[in-house]
Design an enzyme around this catalytic site. Sequence first.
Site, PDB file in Angstrom:
ATOM      1  N   LYS A  22       6.419   8.553  -3.061  1.00  0.00           N
ATOM      2  CA  LYS A  22       5.287   9.188  -2.365  1.00  0.00           C
ATOM      3  C   LYS A  22       4.244   8.144  -1.978  1.00  0.00           C
ATOM      4  O   LYS A  22       3.769   8.122  -0.846  1.00  0.00           O
ATOM      5  CB  LYS A  22       4.647  10.234  -3.284  1.00  0.00           C
ATOM      6  CG  LYS A  22       3.307  10.742  -2.795  1.00  0.00           C
ATOM      7  CD  LYS A  22       2.703  11.770  -3.722  1.00  0.00           C
ATOM      8  CE  LYS A  22       1.906  11.202  -4.867  1.00  0.00           C
ATOM      9  NZ  LYS A  22       0.580  10.653  -4.526  1.00  0.00           N
ATOM     10  N   ARG A  92      -6.561  13.243  -0.951  1.00  0.00           N
ATOM     11  CA  ARG A  92      -7.547  12.186  -0.926  1.00  0.00           C
ATOM     12  C   ARG A  92      -7.015  10.935  -0.210  1.00  0.00           C
ATOM     13  O   ARG A  92      -7.744  10.212   0.456  1.00  0.00           O
ATOM     14  CB  ARG A  92      -7.908  11.841  -2.371  1.00  0.00           C
ATOM     15  CG  ARG A  92      -9.003  10.870  -2.446  1.00  0.00           C
ATOM     16  CD  ARG A  92      -9.175  10.287  -3.797  1.00  0.00           C
ATOM     17  NE  ARG A  92     -10.173   9.256  -3.713  1.00  0.00           N
ATOM     18  CZ  ARG A  92      -9.913   8.039  -3.304  1.00  0.00           C
ATOM     19  NH1 ARG A  92      -8.690   7.707  -2.966  1.00  0.00           N
ATOM     20  NH2 ARG A  92     -10.868   7.154  -3.224  1.00  0.00           N
ATOM     21  N   CYS A 116     -11.873  14.059  -6.972  1.00  0.00           N
ATOM     22  CA  CYS A 116     -10.618  14.754  -7.158  1.00  0.00           C
ATOM     23  C   CYS A 116     -10.426  15.023  -8.628  1.00  0.00           C
ATOM     24  O   CYS A 116     -11.309  14.788  -9.435  1.00  0.00           O
ATOM     25  CB  CYS A 116      -9.462  13.957  -6.606  1.00  0.00           C
ATOM     26  SG  CYS A 116      -9.009  12.607  -7.667  1.00  0.00           S
ATOM     27  N   ARG A 121     -13.674   9.203  -7.235  1.00  0.00           N
ATOM     28  CA  ARG A 121     -12.837   8.114  -6.692  1.00  0.00           C
ATOM     29  C   ARG A 121     -13.535   7.551  -5.467  1.00  0.00           C
ATOM     30  O   ARG A 121     -13.324   8.015  -4.352  1.00  0.00           O
ATOM     31  CB  ARG A 121     -11.434   8.630  -6.367  1.00  0.00           C
ATOM     32  CG  ARG A 121     -10.656   8.935  -7.641  1.00  0.00           C
ATOM     33  CD  ARG A 121      -9.344   9.598  -7.362  1.00  0.00           C
ATOM     34  NE  ARG A 121      -8.286   8.685  -7.001  1.00  0.00           N
ATOM     35  CZ  ARG A 121      -7.013   9.035  -6.939  1.00  0.00           C
ATOM     36  NH1 ARG A 121      -6.652  10.257  -7.208  1.00  0.00           N
ATOM     37  NH2 ARG A 121      -6.092   8.152  -6.593  1.00  0.00           N
ATOM     38  N   PRO A 122     -14.382   6.550  -5.658  1.00  0.00           N
ATOM     39  CA  PRO A 122     -15.132   6.004  -4.541  1.00  0.00           C
ATOM     40  C   PRO A 122     -14.224   5.307  -3.525  1.00  0.00           C
ATOM     41  O   PRO A 122     -13.080   4.945  -3.847  1.00  0.00           O
ATOM     42  CB  PRO A 122     -16.069   4.993  -5.204  1.00  0.00           C
ATOM     43  CG  PRO A 122     -15.441   4.666  -6.522  1.00  0.00           C
ATOM     44  CD  PRO A 122     -14.625   5.842  -6.916  1.00  0.00           C
ATOM     45  N   ILE A 123     -14.756   5.133  -2.300  1.00  0.00           N
ATOM     46  CA  ILE A 123     -13.998   4.387  -1.294  1.00  0.00           C
ATOM     47  C   ILE A 123     -14.839   3.215  -0.766  1.00  0.00           C
ATOM     48  O   ILE A 123     -14.638   2.748   0.349  1.00  0.00           O
ATOM     49  CB  ILE A 123     -13.519   5.293  -0.125  1.00  0.00           C
ATOM     50  CG1 ILE A 123     -14.703   6.020   0.511  1.00  0.00           C
ATOM     51  CG2 ILE A 123     -12.447   6.255  -0.572  1.00  0.00           C
ATOM     52  CD1 ILE A 123     -14.351   6.613   1.878  1.00  0.00           C
ATOM     53  N   LEU A 125     -14.822   0.132  -1.522  1.00  0.00           N
ATOM     54  CA  LEU A 125     -14.072  -1.096  -1.216  1.00  0.00           C
ATOM     55  C   LEU A 125     -13.336  -0.979   0.123  1.00  0.00           C
ATOM     56  O   LEU A 125     -13.199  -1.956   0.857  1.00  0.00           O
ATOM     57  CB  LEU A 125     -13.068  -1.408  -2.341  1.00  0.00           C
ATOM     58  CG  LEU A 125     -13.696  -1.660  -3.715  1.00  0.00           C
ATOM     59  CD1 LEU A 125     -12.618  -1.761  -4.791  1.00  0.00           C
ATOM     60  CD2 LEU A 125     -14.518  -2.952  -3.684  1.00  0.00           C
ATOM     61  N   ASP A 306      -0.301   6.118 -13.723  1.00  0.00           N
ATOM     62  CA  ASP A 306       0.445   7.318 -13.351  1.00  0.00           C
ATOM     63  C   ASP A 306       1.514   7.703 -14.381  1.00  0.00           C
ATOM     64  O   ASP A 306       2.066   8.812 -14.317  1.00  0.00           O
ATOM     65  CB  ASP A 306       1.105   7.130 -11.967  1.00  0.00           C
ATOM     66  CG  ASP A 306       0.092   7.206 -10.838  1.00  0.00           C
ATOM     67  OD1 ASP A 306      -1.064   7.584 -11.096  1.00  0.00           O
ATOM     68  OD2 ASP A 306       0.451   6.874  -9.694  1.00  0.00           O
ATOM     69  N   ILE A 328      -7.965   2.659 -15.685  1.00  0.00           N
ATOM     70  CA  ILE A 328      -8.052   2.770 -14.222  1.00  0.00           C
ATOM     71  C   ILE A 328      -8.940   3.944 -13.798  1.00  0.00           C
ATOM     72  O   ILE A 328      -9.812   3.781 -12.951  1.00  0.00           O
ATOM     73  CB  ILE A 328      -6.645   2.928 -13.592  1.00  0.00           C
ATOM     74  CG1 ILE A 328      -5.708   1.803 -14.088  1.00  0.00           C
ATOM     75  CG2 ILE A 328      -6.735   2.923 -12.062  1.00  0.00           C
ATOM     76  CD1 ILE A 328      -6.067   0.410 -13.659  1.00  0.00           C
ATOM     77  N   ARG A 398       3.151  18.075  -5.436  1.00  0.00           N
ATOM     78  CA  ARG A 398       2.572  17.075  -4.532  1.00  0.00           C
ATOM     79  C   ARG A 398       3.405  15.794  -4.553  1.00  0.00           C
ATOM     80  O   ARG A 398       3.446  15.065  -3.563  1.00  0.00           O
ATOM     81  CB  ARG A 398       1.151  16.732  -4.973  1.00  0.00           C
ATOM     82  CG  ARG A 398       0.185  17.866  -4.790  1.00  0.00           C
ATOM     83  CD  ARG A 398      -1.185  17.465  -5.219  1.00  0.00           C
ATOM     84  NE  ARG A 398      -1.671  16.409  -4.351  1.00  0.00           N
ATOM     85  CZ  ARG A 398      -2.932  16.017  -4.270  1.00  0.00           C
ATOM     86  NH1 ARG A 398      -3.834  16.607  -5.016  1.00  0.00           N
ATOM     87  NH2 ARG A 398      -3.287  15.061  -3.459  1.00  0.00           N
TER      88      ARG A 398
HETATM   89  C1  UD1 Z   1      -3.285   4.789  -5.901  1.00  0.00           C
HETATM   90  C2  UD1 Z   1      -2.176   5.775  -6.097  1.00  0.00           C
HETATM   91  C3  UD1 Z   1      -2.348   6.534  -7.415  1.00  0.00           C
HETATM   92  C4  UD1 Z   1      -2.503   5.569  -8.558  1.00  0.00           C
HETATM   93  C5  UD1 Z   1      -3.574   4.536  -8.273  1.00  0.00           C
HETATM   94  C6  UD1 Z   1      -3.664   3.451  -9.323  1.00  0.00           C
HETATM   95  C7  UD1 Z   1      -1.589   6.379  -3.832  1.00  0.00           C
HETATM   96  C8  UD1 Z   1      -1.557   7.440  -2.785  1.00  0.00           C
HETATM   97  N1  UD1 Z   1      -2.172   6.709  -4.988  1.00  0.00           N
HETATM   98  O1  UD1 Z   1      -4.495   5.529  -5.812  1.00  0.00           O
HETATM   99  O2  UD1 Z   1      -1.193   7.354  -7.622  1.00  0.00           O
HETATM  100  O3  UD1 Z   1      -2.847   6.281  -9.725  1.00  0.00           O
HETATM  101  O4  UD1 Z   1      -3.323   3.889  -7.006  1.00  0.00           O
HETATM  102  O5  UD1 Z   1      -2.450   2.794  -9.456  1.00  0.00           O
HETATM  103  O6  UD1 Z   1      -1.049   5.309  -3.662  1.00  0.00           O
HETATM  104  N2  UD1 Z   1     -12.014   2.078  -6.681  1.00  0.00           N
HETATM  105  C9  UD1 Z   1     -13.326   1.811  -6.377  1.00  0.00           C
HETATM  106  N3  UD1 Z   1     -13.673   1.719  -5.062  1.00  0.00           N
HETATM  107  C10 UD1 Z   1     -12.768   1.868  -4.051  1.00  0.00           C
HETATM  108  C11 UD1 Z   1     -11.426   2.138  -4.376  1.00  0.00           C
HETATM  109  C12 UD1 Z   1     -11.068   2.245  -5.708  1.00  0.00           C
HETATM  110  O7  UD1 Z   1     -14.155   1.665  -7.271  1.00  0.00           O
HETATM  111  O8  UD1 Z   1     -13.150   1.772  -2.884  1.00  0.00           O
HETATM  112  C13 UD1 Z   1     -11.584   2.213  -8.108  1.00  0.00           C
HETATM  113  C14 UD1 Z   1     -11.089   3.612  -8.445  1.00  0.00           C
HETATM  114  O9  UD1 Z   1     -12.149   4.476  -8.757  1.00  0.00           O
HETATM  115  C15 UD1 Z   1     -10.189   3.341  -9.621  1.00  0.00           C
HETATM  116  C16 UD1 Z   1      -9.605   1.956  -9.299  1.00  0.00           C
HETATM  117  O10 UD1 Z   1     -10.462   1.388  -8.320  1.00  0.00           O
HETATM  118  O11 UD1 Z   1     -10.950   3.257 -10.794  1.00  0.00           O
HETATM  119  C17 UD1 Z   1      -8.201   1.962  -8.778  1.00  0.00           C
HETATM  120  O12 UD1 Z   1      -8.097   2.859  -7.684  1.00  0.00           O
HETATM  121  P1  UD1 Z   1      -7.080   2.631  -6.484  1.00  0.00           P
HETATM  122  O13 UD1 Z   1      -6.143   1.511  -6.819  1.00  0.00           O
HETATM  123  O14 UD1 Z   1      -7.859   2.521  -5.236  1.00  0.00           O
HETATM  124  O15 UD1 Z   1      -6.277   3.981  -6.489  1.00  0.00           O
HETATM  125  P2  UD1 Z   1      -5.809   4.827  -5.239  1.00  0.00           P
HETATM  126  O16 UD1 Z   1      -5.438   3.924  -4.123  1.00  0.00           O
HETATM  127  O17 UD1 Z   1      -6.798   5.895  -5.006  1.00  0.00           O
END
Ligand code: UD1
Length: 417
Positions: A22, A92, A116, A121-123, A125, A306, A328, A398
Amino acid sequence: MSAYIIEGGSKLYGSVRVHGAKNSALPILAACILTNGECVIDDCPPLRDVEGTVRILRRLGATTVRDGDTLAVKASALAKNDIPDSLMREMRSSVIFLGALTARYGSARLSYPGGCELGPRPIDLHLAGLRSLGAKIVESGGGIECSAPDGLRGCDISLSIPSVGATENIMLAATAAKGRTRIFNPAREPEIVDLQNFLTAMGAEVRGAGGSIIEIEGGKPLHGARHRVIPDRIVAATYMAAVASAGGAVSIENVRPADIASVSAVLREAGVDIRESQNRIEVASEGRLKSVRPIKTQGYPGFPTDAQSIIMSVMASAQGTTMFVENIFESRYRHAGELIRMGADIRVEGRVAVVSGVKRLYGANVSATDLRGGAGLVVAALGAEGETAVGDIEFIERGYCGLDESLAGLGAKISRR
Ligand code: UD1
């Protein structure tokens, strides 16, 4: 809401095939809009999240044709550059379209994906990376507008956290940026390498995925390509955990053992017999397992977040105490409360969960709290005494295609209600 009804105690035997990942399929499908050529994606299972992504592609104006697990996408006549709130809310990870749309159109508009079930889950970055590439981002009223009227420019981007989604978003946008982009401290997950391989097949110049720096030479003309999605390592880990929980001997096919080496190591330490060959893992388990050293979730190649809930279910009835440290995500222990309903002895404090193995778990009415947490409850139920009803399985669907049928094929007593 639907439920799985599971009568625990049947050992599992036979073989099972793992479907495509996925977390690879989603960014790869977003990448399909970078070209107006046809992209054919094999082993792209019709999971809920994949189908949600297909709805987004169609809304944008792409055509999609599904033939079994193969999905053809043609984005020749993209009509829109915005994704409405209703589609963004479904998933998301649809934020990945921000980079892809900006690369294709020079602009994108989507609603903020918000929090979620795993906590906030901030974006930030993702957005900082796109800004570094020259995009102008305006956030207002829950929406994000991203535009690059003068085009994107390659640059060096250093991620403070190796975020999977941010790495992917930047890779997608950088394919259209003028010059070279380097991503320092990127995520190293196998799904990132898979995205690189697809982009390369489309004509992009990307290297370094899986290592500490990813380099993208942007601006290359991209064309259609055919690509097979890598096997889902978390689905493979779920089947391994299922055998560990219920006992039996199962051959797991279409799996890349190196991708889940950290999970295999834990299960071996617990007493599970695991034999690996090129794309198969044979798992056998008998009798009560024993506790293992602390399990700390990390980015790849560390222990995956995961798989945390899935392995917690196994340890819940192992002999001894196992400590989990979730590094994480916040709020990723909601399944623990459900396991306690099944008789587990788990104490959660912040990022730490202490699991004292009980002799056996008992059937109960429980609910999936999120995708992997729900899969963990299925794993627990397979080894529990009596009947368990796992509710809210829409979460599980999902990321798993026909989990109930696959487990039934191995001898589990499981039905869908
Ligand atoms: C992806 C996976 C998810 C997995 C996760 C960690 C997909 C669709 N989902 O989620 O199944 O559990 O990787 O391996 O591929 N963070 C920030 N700012 C940001 C982005 C992330 O602070 O802009 C933090 C998050 O809150 C979290 C950490 O970074 O604590 C890791 O998140 P991230 O690797 O981005 O996870 P996803 O891409 O959302």
